[in-house]
Design an enzyme around this catalytic site. Sequence first.
Site, short mmCIF file in Angstrom:
data_model
loop_
_atom_site.label_atom_id
_atom_site.label_comp_id
_atom_site.label_asym_id
_atom_site.label_seq_id
_atom_site.Cartn_x
_atom_site.Cartn_y
_atom_site.Cartn_z
N TYR A 26 -22.48 -26.34 4.90
CA TYR A 26 -23.84 -26.72 5.30
C TYR A 26 -24.06 -26.46 6.79
O TYR A 26 -25.12 -26.01 7.19
CB TYR A 26 -24.08 -28.20 4.97
CG TYR A 26 -25.42 -28.72 5.42
CD1 TYR A 26 -26.57 -28.41 4.70
CD2 TYR A 26 -25.54 -29.51 6.56
CE1 TYR A 26 -27.81 -28.88 5.11
CE2 TYR A 26 -26.77 -29.99 6.97
CZ TYR A 26 -27.91 -29.66 6.24
OH TYR A 26 -29.13 -30.13 6.66
N GLU A 27 -23.03 -26.74 7.60
CA GLU A 27 -23.13 -26.54 9.05
C GLU A 27 -22.79 -25.12 9.46
O GLU A 27 -22.65 -24.82 10.65
CB GLU A 27 -22.24 -27.55 9.77
CG GLU A 27 -22.76 -28.97 9.61
CD GLU A 27 -21.94 -30.01 10.34
OE1 GLU A 27 -20.79 -29.72 10.76
OE2 GLU A 27 -22.45 -31.13 10.51
N TYR A 83 -21.94 -37.66 5.09
CA TYR A 83 -22.36 -36.55 4.24
C TYR A 83 -22.67 -37.05 2.84
O TYR A 83 -21.94 -37.88 2.28
CB TYR A 83 -21.25 -35.47 4.17
CG TYR A 83 -21.66 -34.27 3.39
CD1 TYR A 83 -22.55 -33.35 3.93
CD2 TYR A 83 -21.20 -34.04 2.11
CE1 TYR A 83 -22.96 -32.23 3.21
CE2 TYR A 83 -21.59 -32.92 1.38
CZ TYR A 83 -22.48 -32.02 1.94
OH TYR A 83 -22.87 -30.92 1.23
N VAL A 84 -23.75 -36.53 2.28
CA VAL A 84 -24.16 -36.81 0.91
C VAL A 84 -24.38 -35.47 0.23
O VAL A 84 -25.04 -34.57 0.79
CB VAL A 84 -25.46 -37.65 0.88
CG1 VAL A 84 -25.96 -37.82 -0.55
CG2 VAL A 84 -25.25 -39.01 1.54
N GLY A 92 -32.02 -42.47 -0.32
CA GLY A 92 -31.61 -43.59 0.52
C GLY A 92 -30.11 -43.79 0.62
O GLY A 92 -29.65 -44.75 1.23
N GLY A 94 -27.87 -41.96 2.27
CA GLY A 94 -27.44 -41.82 3.66
C GLY A 94 -27.70 -43.10 4.44
O GLY A 94 -26.85 -43.54 5.23
N ASN A 121 -30.18 -29.76 12.70
CA ASN A 121 -30.07 -30.58 11.49
C ASN A 121 -31.13 -31.69 11.52
O ASN A 121 -30.83 -32.87 11.70
CB ASN A 121 -28.66 -31.15 11.36
CG ASN A 121 -28.41 -31.76 10.01
OD1 ASN A 121 -29.33 -31.99 9.22
ND2 ASN A 121 -27.15 -32.04 9.72
N TYR A 128 -30.82 -40.61 11.72
CA TYR A 128 -30.18 -41.31 12.82
C TYR A 128 -31.22 -42.01 13.70
O TYR A 128 -31.02 -43.16 14.11
CB TYR A 128 -29.31 -40.36 13.65
CG TYR A 128 -28.21 -39.71 12.83
CD1 TYR A 128 -27.60 -40.38 11.78
CD2 TYR A 128 -27.79 -38.42 13.10
CE1 TYR A 128 -26.59 -39.78 11.03
CE2 TYR A 128 -26.79 -37.81 12.36
CZ TYR A 128 -26.19 -38.50 11.33
OH TYR A 128 -25.20 -37.90 10.59
#
Length: 147
Positions: A26-27, A83-84, A92, A94, A121, A128
């Site tokens: 993903y990153e 991570y999900v 919800g 995360g 991201n 956050y």
Amino acid sequence: MDIKIRKATENDFPAMFGLIMELAEYEKSPEKVSNSLELMYEQKEYFNCYVAETEEKEIIGMALYYFAYYTWVGKTLYLDDLYVKEAYRGNGLGSRLMDKMFEVAKAEKCKRMRLQVLNWNHPAIKLYEKSGFTVDKTWYNCDIEDL
């Protein structure tokens, strides 16, 4: 959907490592992962983790963290990875994992929680900030690898 948040055990390491690799994809940096299952078992005392588990016992998310000491504030919970799996995002989960981290940090009498997020991201940044974090864009990461 009944998802249980629980402390990870060594039996969860293979699923956790799978999530680590998904996160690296993903990153856009899978080639940077030098960790391994063997290393996780060898260094298990250096990290803690909570996992999100389905009724079918599938691990679909995790919050991997450790404690650090920072000279300006003291004991800190450093959230290394939250991570999900993609199929379970937007429900919800995360936020539930983040709430668990706040609970752990308070129970451990931490003075701060810290994490890093990639500047592109935006879903993570939104989570956050919604959770109360301030995203500071003035510091740079400095690493030396392969010591």
